[in-house]
Write an enzyme that holds these catalytic residues in place. Structure first.
Site, PDB file in Angstrom:
ATOM      1  N   HIS A   1       0.864  -1.274   0.038  1.00 38.69           N
ATOM      2  CA  HIS A   1      -0.054   0.008  -0.091  1.00 38.69           C
ATOM      3  C   HIS A   1       0.844   1.496   0.132  1.00 38.69           C
ATOM      4  O   HIS A   1       0.906   2.027   0.982  1.00 38.69           O
ATOM      5  CB  HIS A   1      -0.979  -0.122   1.182  1.00 38.69           C
ATOM      6  CG  HIS A   1      -1.844  -1.344   1.166  1.00 38.69           C
ATOM      7  ND1 HIS A   1      -3.049  -1.219   0.801  1.00 38.69           N
ATOM      8  CD2 HIS A   1      -1.701  -2.525   1.504  1.00 38.69           C
ATOM      9  CE1 HIS A   1      -3.563  -2.419   1.020  1.00 38.69           C
ATOM     10  NE2 HIS A   1      -2.698  -3.088   1.169  1.00 38.69           N
TER      11      HIS A   1
ATOM     12  N   HIS B   1      -1.753   3.197  -5.461  1.00 42.29           N
ATOM     13  CA  HIS B   1      -1.924   1.611  -5.314  1.00 42.29           C
ATOM     14  C   HIS B   1      -3.496   1.426  -5.201  1.00 42.29           C
ATOM     15  O   HIS B   1      -4.469   2.042  -4.825  1.00 42.29           O
ATOM     16  CB  HIS B   1      -1.192   1.386  -3.902  1.00 42.29           C
ATOM     17  CG  HIS B   1      -1.858   1.762  -2.673  1.00 42.29           C
ATOM     18  ND1 HIS B   1      -1.528   2.856  -2.104  1.00 42.29           N
ATOM     19  CD2 HIS B   1      -2.964   0.994  -1.952  1.00 42.29           C
ATOM     20  CE1 HIS B   1      -2.253   2.799  -0.861  1.00 42.29           C
ATOM     21  NE2 HIS B   1      -2.925   1.763  -0.802  1.00 42.29           N
TER      22      HIS B   1
ATOM     23  N   ASP C   1      -6.471  -0.922  -3.463  1.00 39.23           N
ATOM     24  CA  ASP C   1      -6.840  -1.577  -2.199  1.00 39.23           C
ATOM     25  C   ASP C   1      -7.826  -2.972  -2.548  1.00 39.23           C
ATOM     26  O   ASP C   1      -8.903  -2.427  -3.186  1.00 39.23           O
ATOM     27  CB  ASP C   1      -7.686  -0.856  -1.215  1.00 39.23           C
ATOM     28  CG  ASP C   1      -6.824   0.144  -0.393  1.00 39.23           C
ATOM     29  OD1 ASP C   1      -5.386   0.146  -0.258  1.00 39.23           O
ATOM     30  OD2 ASP C   1      -7.379   0.909   0.206  1.00 39.23           O
TER      31      ASP C   1
ATOM     32  N   HIS D   1      -8.030  -6.788   1.841  1.00 40.99           N
ATOM     33  CA  HIS D   1      -7.219  -5.773   2.771  1.00 40.99           C
ATOM     34  C   HIS D   1      -8.116  -5.508   3.923  1.00 40.99           C
ATOM     35  O   HIS D   1      -7.444  -5.303   5.017  1.00 40.99           O
ATOM     36  CB  HIS D   1      -6.846  -4.517   2.078  1.00 40.99           C
ATOM     37  CG  HIS D   1      -6.367  -3.475   2.579  1.00 40.99           C
ATOM     38  ND1 HIS D   1      -5.144  -3.610   3.398  1.00 40.99           N
ATOM     39  CD2 HIS D   1      -6.699  -2.062   2.787  1.00 40.99           C
ATOM     40  CE1 HIS D   1      -4.761  -2.264   3.898  1.00 40.99           C
ATOM     41  NE2 HIS D   1      -5.494  -1.540   3.785  1.00 40.99           N
TER      42      HIS D   1
ATOM     43  N   HIS E   1     -13.020   1.744   3.879  1.00 38.24           N
ATOM     44  CA  HIS E   1     -12.314   0.412   3.825  1.00 38.24           C
ATOM     45  C   HIS E   1     -13.303  -0.530   4.003  1.00 38.24           C
ATOM     46  O   HIS E   1     -13.710  -1.555   3.476  1.00 38.24           O
ATOM     47  CB  HIS E   1     -11.062   0.407   4.558  1.00 38.24           C
ATOM     48  CG  HIS E   1      -9.743   1.050   4.291  1.00 38.24           C
ATOM     49  ND1 HIS E   1      -9.842   2.341   4.476  1.00 38.24           N
ATOM     50  CD2 HIS E   1      -8.743   0.635   3.368  1.00 38.24           C
ATOM     51  CE1 HIS E   1      -8.635   2.615   3.791  1.00 38.24           C
ATOM     52  NE2 HIS E   1      -7.951   1.636   3.283  1.00 38.24           N
TER      53      HIS E   1
HETATM   54 MN    MN Z   1      -4.254   0.791   0.805  1.00 35.99          MN
END
Ligand code: MN
Length: 257
Positions: free
Chosen positions: A69, A73, A75, A79, A207
């Site tokens: 990361h 980049h 994800d 992750h 996330h």
């Molecule tokens: Mn990341």
């Protein structure tokens, strides 16, 4: 295949331009710095193995050392704990890595407030002006943060109360993940969550919700100002690291002049 013939002709004559959205990758590329007790990834670095010398008289080559990361980049779902049974970076369907790019410009808001959070109402207002988010869209959040990327200190913008960087609210993250057909969220900042996201519910909601719903993240983008709000095509190229939770990526956009 008339469409591809037309596309390649347009690339040759310059009526379609290729824009590089990638931050150059070097040992000075800014990276996330987690506070204790968490462990950080290593920065990117090159290790010279030979340079037209005794270990390789006719060639130069390096080992690369990097966290997954680092820099611009991707994800992948695995992750995050919410996506732990999902795709690793090698198994993301490649068709989802090429698609329409929609750019939402909140650079003025982010300049006025480094803790600016994108809300559902901002995206709804954008949709009223530019139309619905097409299936497979990469929603790119333009914050102007790329202008800070030359200095890790200003890029991370941390003080005693933590990092102050723009991002999405928890409600917006959940809505984007569950109610829109986007493929992923792209940002100019070091990660897809806001600097303040550790204190949100759930923590790090971009996330949590996106990766938990088989949507992907894309960070440290630049040159978003060269893209129209709609109409560009993005090409996201992470390395197919087997079992990888992410990968540095070259990210290109095709823009019609
Ligand atoms: Mn990341």
């Amino acid at each position: 295949m008339t469409v591809l013939t037309d596309l390649t002709a347009a690339l040759v004559d310059g009526s379609i331009e290729v824009i590089d959205l990638t931050t150059p990758l070097s040992s000075s590329t800014p990276a996330l710095r987690l506070p204790p007790p968490f462990s950080n990834l290593i920065d990117f670095s090159l290790e010279q193995v030979s340079a037209y010398d005794e270990p390789g008289p006719y060639w130069k080559h390096h080992n690369i050392h990097t966290g997954e990361h680092i820099g611009t980049h991707v994800d992948a779902p695995v992750h995050w704990i919410s996506g732990r049974d999902g795709h690793d970076v090698a198994s993301i369907p490649v068709a989802r890595l090429v698609g329409p790019a929609s750019v939402i410009d909140v650079s003025a808001e982010s300049a006025a407030d480094p803790d600016f959070l994108l809300e559902v109402e901002h995206v709804e207002a954008w949709k009223r002006e530019h139309g619905p988010l097409a299936a497979g869209t990469w929603l790119l959040m333009r914050t102007g943060w790329e202008t800070r990327a030359g200095s890790e200190e200003t890029f991370l913008n941390a003080d005693a109360t933590g990092p102050h960087t723009p991002g999405v609210s928890a409600a917006c993250a959940q809505w984007l993940a569950e109610q829109t057909p986007i493929a992923g969220l792209g940002v100019e900042t070091v990660g897809i969550d806001a600097g303040s996201a550790g204190g949100m519910d759930p923590a790090f909601p971009a996330h949590y919700f996106l990766l938990g719903n088989d949507k992907y993240g894309l960070t440290s983008l630049r040159n978003l100002g060269a893209l129209p709000p709609v109409g560009a095509t993005i090409v996201v190229s992470p390395l197919p690291i087997v079992g990888g939770t992410g990968s540095p990526a070259r990210v290109l956009a095709l823009v019609e002049k």
